[in-house]
Scaffold this motif. Structure first.
Motif, PDB file in Angstrom:
ATOM      1  N   VAL A  20       0.862  -1.181   0.000  1.00  0.00           N
ATOM      2  CA  VAL A  20       0.000   0.000   0.000  1.00  0.00           C
ATOM      3  C   VAL A  20       0.899   1.231   0.000  1.00  0.00           C
ATOM      4  O   VAL A  20       1.629   1.483   0.953  1.00  0.00           O
ATOM      5  N   ARG A  54      10.779  16.856  -2.407  1.00  0.00           N
ATOM      6  CA  ARG A  54      10.895  16.517  -0.988  1.00  0.00           C
ATOM      7  C   ARG A  54      12.218  15.862  -0.542  1.00  0.00           C
ATOM      8  O   ARG A  54      13.170  16.539  -0.205  1.00  0.00           O
ATOM      9  N   GLN A 119      12.954  13.770  -5.111  1.00  0.00           N
ATOM     10  CA  GLN A 119      12.271  12.515  -4.756  1.00  0.00           C
ATOM     11  C   GLN A 119      11.400  11.985  -5.892  1.00  0.00           C
ATOM     12  O   GLN A 119      11.330  10.784  -6.122  1.00  0.00           O
ATOM     13  N   ALA A 175       3.074   0.794   3.289  1.00  0.00           N
ATOM     14  CA  ALA A 175       4.125   1.793   3.017  1.00  0.00           C
ATOM     15  C   ALA A 175       3.401   3.071   2.637  1.00  0.00           C
ATOM     16  O   ALA A 175       3.738   3.738   1.663  1.00  0.00           O
TER      17      ALA A 175
HETATM   18  C1  FAD Z   1      10.782  18.969   3.223  1.00  0.00           C
HETATM   19  C2  FAD Z   1      11.183  17.547   3.323  1.00  0.00           C
HETATM   20  C3  FAD Z   1      12.474  17.221   3.017  1.00  0.00           C
HETATM   21  C4  FAD Z   1      12.895  15.911   3.146  1.00  0.00           C
HETATM   22  N1  FAD Z   1      14.174  15.611   2.859  1.00  0.00           N
HETATM   23  C5  FAD Z   1      14.611  14.341   2.982  1.00  0.00           C
HETATM   24  C6  FAD Z   1      15.949  13.978   2.628  1.00  0.00           C
HETATM   25  O1  FAD Z   1      16.772  14.801   2.208  1.00  0.00           O
HETATM   26  N2  FAD Z   1      16.309  12.677   2.757  1.00  0.00           N
HETATM   27  C7  FAD Z   1      15.445  11.754   3.216  1.00  0.00           C
HETATM   28  O2  FAD Z   1      15.837  10.586   3.356  1.00  0.00           O
HETATM   29  N3  FAD Z   1      14.158  12.055   3.510  1.00  0.00           N
HETATM   30  C8  FAD Z   1      13.718  13.313   3.408  1.00  0.00           C
HETATM   31  N4  FAD Z   1      12.424  13.623   3.688  1.00  0.00           N
HETATM   32  C9  FAD Z   1      11.502  12.553   4.114  1.00  0.00           C
HETATM   33  C10 FAD Z   1      10.956  11.760   2.927  1.00  0.00           C
HETATM   34  O3  FAD Z   1      10.334  12.598   1.999  1.00  0.00           O
HETATM   35  C11 FAD Z   1       9.986  10.694   3.446  1.00  0.00           C
HETATM   36  O4  FAD Z   1      10.604  10.029   4.523  1.00  0.00           O
HETATM   37  C12 FAD Z   1       9.611   9.691   2.352  1.00  0.00           C
HETATM   38  O5  FAD Z   1       8.771  10.253   1.399  1.00  0.00           O
HETATM   39  C13 FAD Z   1       8.897   8.476   2.962  1.00  0.00           C
HETATM   40  O6  FAD Z   1       8.638   7.566   1.941  1.00  0.00           O
HETATM   41  P1  FAD Z   1       7.470   6.500   2.088  1.00  0.00           P
HETATM   42  O7  FAD Z   1       7.453   5.751   0.811  1.00  0.00           O
HETATM   43  O8  FAD Z   1       7.635   5.737   3.344  1.00  0.00           O
HETATM   44  O9  FAD Z   1       6.149   7.354   2.270  1.00  0.00           O
HETATM   45  P2  FAD Z   1       5.516   8.439   1.285  1.00  0.00           P
HETATM   46  O10 FAD Z   1       6.532   9.051   0.415  1.00  0.00           O
HETATM   47  O11 FAD Z   1       4.689   9.329   2.149  1.00  0.00           O
HETATM   48  O12 FAD Z   1       4.566   7.582   0.347  1.00  0.00           O
HETATM   49  C14 FAD Z   1       3.368   7.028   0.840  1.00  0.00           C
HETATM   50  C15 FAD Z   1       2.425   6.821  -0.338  1.00  0.00           C
HETATM   51  O13 FAD Z   1       1.280   6.124   0.134  1.00  0.00           O
HETATM   52  C16 FAD Z   1       0.128   6.676  -0.502  1.00  0.00           C
HETATM   53  N5  FAD Z   1      -1.032   6.378   0.366  1.00  0.00           N
HETATM   54  C17 FAD Z   1      -1.353   6.937   1.544  1.00  0.00           C
HETATM   55  N6  FAD Z   1      -2.472   6.371   2.042  1.00  0.00           N
HETATM   56  C18 FAD Z   1      -2.865   5.431   1.142  1.00  0.00           C
HETATM   57  C19 FAD Z   1      -3.964   4.507   1.102  1.00  0.00           C
HETATM   58  N7  FAD Z   1      -4.870   4.432   2.089  1.00  0.00           N
HETATM   59  N8  FAD Z   1      -4.062   3.680   0.034  1.00  0.00           N
HETATM   60  C20 FAD Z   1      -3.149   3.739  -0.982  1.00  0.00           C
HETATM   61  N9  FAD Z   1      -2.087   4.606  -0.990  1.00  0.00           N
HETATM   62  C21 FAD Z   1      -1.962   5.425   0.069  1.00  0.00           C
HETATM   63  C22 FAD Z   1       0.443   8.159  -0.590  1.00  0.00           C
HETATM   64  O14 FAD Z   1      -0.327   8.776  -1.591  1.00  0.00           O
HETATM   65  C23 FAD Z   1       1.928   8.122  -0.934  1.00  0.00           C
HETATM   66  O15 FAD Z   1       2.166   8.109  -2.317  1.00  0.00           O
HETATM   67  C24 FAD Z   1      11.972  14.921   3.585  1.00  0.00           C
HETATM   68  C25 FAD Z   1      10.659  15.247   3.872  1.00  0.00           C
HETATM   69  C26 FAD Z   1      10.256  16.547   3.764  1.00  0.00           C
HETATM   70  C27 FAD Z   1       8.839  16.903   4.083  1.00  0.00           C
END
Ligand code: FAD
Length: 506
Positions: A20, A54, A119, A175
């Protein structure tokens, strides 16, 4: 890739692993599973791929993992090394400096420096790789509820057009980011740590008047600092600036104002504002990462402030840790207990950098913080993350000197010369990671004779040299994610370990 109600889509309604969220965590996991031949599907609530910059920085250990997953060449082509910082004061350049200096004590890596990458582009490259491997992402498909039995997980999803269906999987991985529906459905609480942190805006902008060879910063603007980092492979800059609660919905006009008040650039220098976001960072860790057949990974399991650039990276490592374990349980009869080691290994690893991320976020990116940042630079690379305390790490050798690598540590990417005299004579020294690349286990026999191994395990016999010096003598079973699972002198230990990870003969 819109939701697709074709017969092909229906055949995806029963998969081995339902993921997810198509963020960096979900995509990394799907790539790892696809290269293992595990049938997975990503469902993503958004209608289209993410478009913001991001998470900008990829740490050295993340680059190593991406290399193994076959995406690092594309990432190198599209990104850039961390740029030097350029401080501006009163409209003049007021010093160039490095945000993070290289640490001479850090473990040797073929990717020694942070790599800058928007990103959205990292995600695009991962998705391209996934599709090339035959994997699938369904956009416009939101998970709304789930239930699990002893054998399966049933997930209710709602598509953009309002239609609903139930997907079935052997395992489900949430995720789905910091506001995870999966976590909520499981009733898993997040423990918030530390005090409040200041809010900030991030935006992707096009502007005139700045070079693209520096990460520009104005440390003393009214209301706080402002930074503009050129986004590699684009003509845009990423803006970051602390703001108050009144800026919780930053429109393009507000971004122009921020630039005009905190920098020497006029508002007209900004030609386009592509993407904006407001965030209130927090530091939180899920109380557990597993509930029977469901796992949490990435921001769904731990939320980091962006200080030190860790959040995206830690999520990628969650996926890299879980992918091979799911593969072994689904395809190689590994016991279910192998999956318990995911929480045992990844929760402490995420916890370890939560405080640090908050500390570095408070410190900001000012030059005065350089000494403090330098103290932590080795940790930030993630090259020293280890799983020594994991139930999956067996160190059976005795009387080890403190510098010797042990079970649970990352196997080092050092040069080796094969022990076989003929091979050594004809071969130039190679790096260990050339042999580790791929979804397999590897048995290293250092200054010892390797026993016969199961067909899917690669063997390398090494005598002397840098690799032997770092590891000491023994037999080392290296896991597919590059950590040493077992270190021993005793062949019988190998047989026992094979059972734990699904390598034993049936
Ligand atoms: C300003 C900023 C700068 C950053 N800089 C860095 C950096 O330099 N280095 C670093 O390592 N990290 C950085 N981060 C953190 C990084 O962006 C996040 O840690 C990362 O995006 C997490 O990835 P993820 O795949 O776990 O979650 P996400 O990227 O949040 O992806 C989750 C996905 O799940 C989807 N989703 C949510 N709910 C549902 C549902 N019910 N059903 C289906 N899909 C769903 C969402 O639409 C999304 O696409 C930064 C964050 C910010 C805000």
């Amino acid at each position: 890739m819109p939701a697709d109600p074709s017969p092909q889509a229906e055949s995806r309604d029963a998969v081995d692993v339902l993921i997810v969220g198509a963020g960096p965590t979900g995509l990394t996991l799907a790539v790892d599973l696809a290269r293992r031949g595990v049938r997975s599907l990503i469902v993503e609530a958004a209608d289209r791929p993410f478009t913001g910059s991001r998470g900008l920085s990829l740490q050295p250990r993340t680059q190593e993992a991406f290399d193994d997953l076959g995406v690092m060449d594309a990432l190198r082509e599209a990104g850039s090394p961390l740029l030097p910082m350029q401080t501006w004061r009163n409209g003049c350049r007021a010093g160039e400096w490095r945000l993070v200096e290289r640490d001479p004590q850090a473990p040797v890596s073929r990717y020694p420096v942070q790599w800058l990458m928007p990103q959205w582009r990292t995600q695009q490259i991962l998705q391209d790789r996934l599709l090339a491997l035959g994997g699938a992402v369904e956009y416009g498909t939101r998970l709304t509820a789930l239930r699990q039995s002893d054998q399966q997980v049933h997930a209710e999803v709602t598509q953009t057009d309002g239609s609903r269906r139930t997907l079935t999987a052997a395992y489900l991985v949430g995720a789905d980011g910091g506001r995870s529906t999966v976590r909520e459905a499981l009733g898993i609480t997040m423990k918030t740590e530390g005090g409040p942190l200041h809010a900030a805006v991030v935006a992707d902008v096009r502007l005139d008047g700045l070079d693209r060879e520096h990460w520009h910063m104005w440390p003393d603007g009214p209301g706080g600092e402002l930074l503009l980092c050129p986004l590699p492979g684009t003509d845009q800059f990423q803006l970051t600036a602390p703001v108050g609660d009144e800026d919780s919905d930053p429109c393009p006009q507000r971004i122009r104002e921020l630039i005009a008040t905190r920098t020497h650039l006029p508002p007209t220098a900004v030609t386009d504002v592509q993407w904006t976001s407001y965030y209130k960072p927090r530091t939180a860790l899920a109380e557990r990462f597993r509930d029977k057949r469901v796992f949490l990974a990435g921001d769904a399991a731990h939320v980091h402030p962006p200080g030190g650039g860790q959040g995206l990276n830690i999520g990628v490592h969650d996926a890299y840790n879980l992918g091979w374990k799911l593969g072994q349980v689904l395809h190689s009869n590994a016991p279910d207990t192998l999956l318990d080691s995911y929480d045992a290994e990844r929760r402490p690893a995420a916890h370890d950098v939560l405080d640090l991320s908050a500390q570095l976020y408070r410190l900001g990116r000012k030059p005065e913080g350089s000494r403090e940042r330098a103290r932590h630079r080795n940790r930030l690379t993630l090259l020293s993350v280890h799983y020594r305390d994991s139930p999956l790490s067996t160190e059976a050798r005795e009387q080890l000197t403190p510098t010797i690598l042990q079970a649970g540590d990352r196997a080092p990417d050092l040069a080796y010369t094969p022990a076989d005299a003929d091979a050594a004579a004809h071969d130039t020294p190679r790096q260990l990671f050339e042999l580790l690349t791929g979804p397999h286990f590897t048995l290293l026999a250092v200054d010892s004779t390797p026993p016969p191994v199961p067909p899917t395990v690669r063997t390398l016999q090494v005598t002397g040299g840098a690799l032997a010096q770092a590891l000491g003598m023994g037999l080392f079973l290296i896991r597919p994610d590059g950590h040493i699972g077992l270190a021993t002198h005793n062949r019988a230990h190998l047989e026992r370990y094979y059972t734990k990870v699904g390598l034993a003969a049936d």
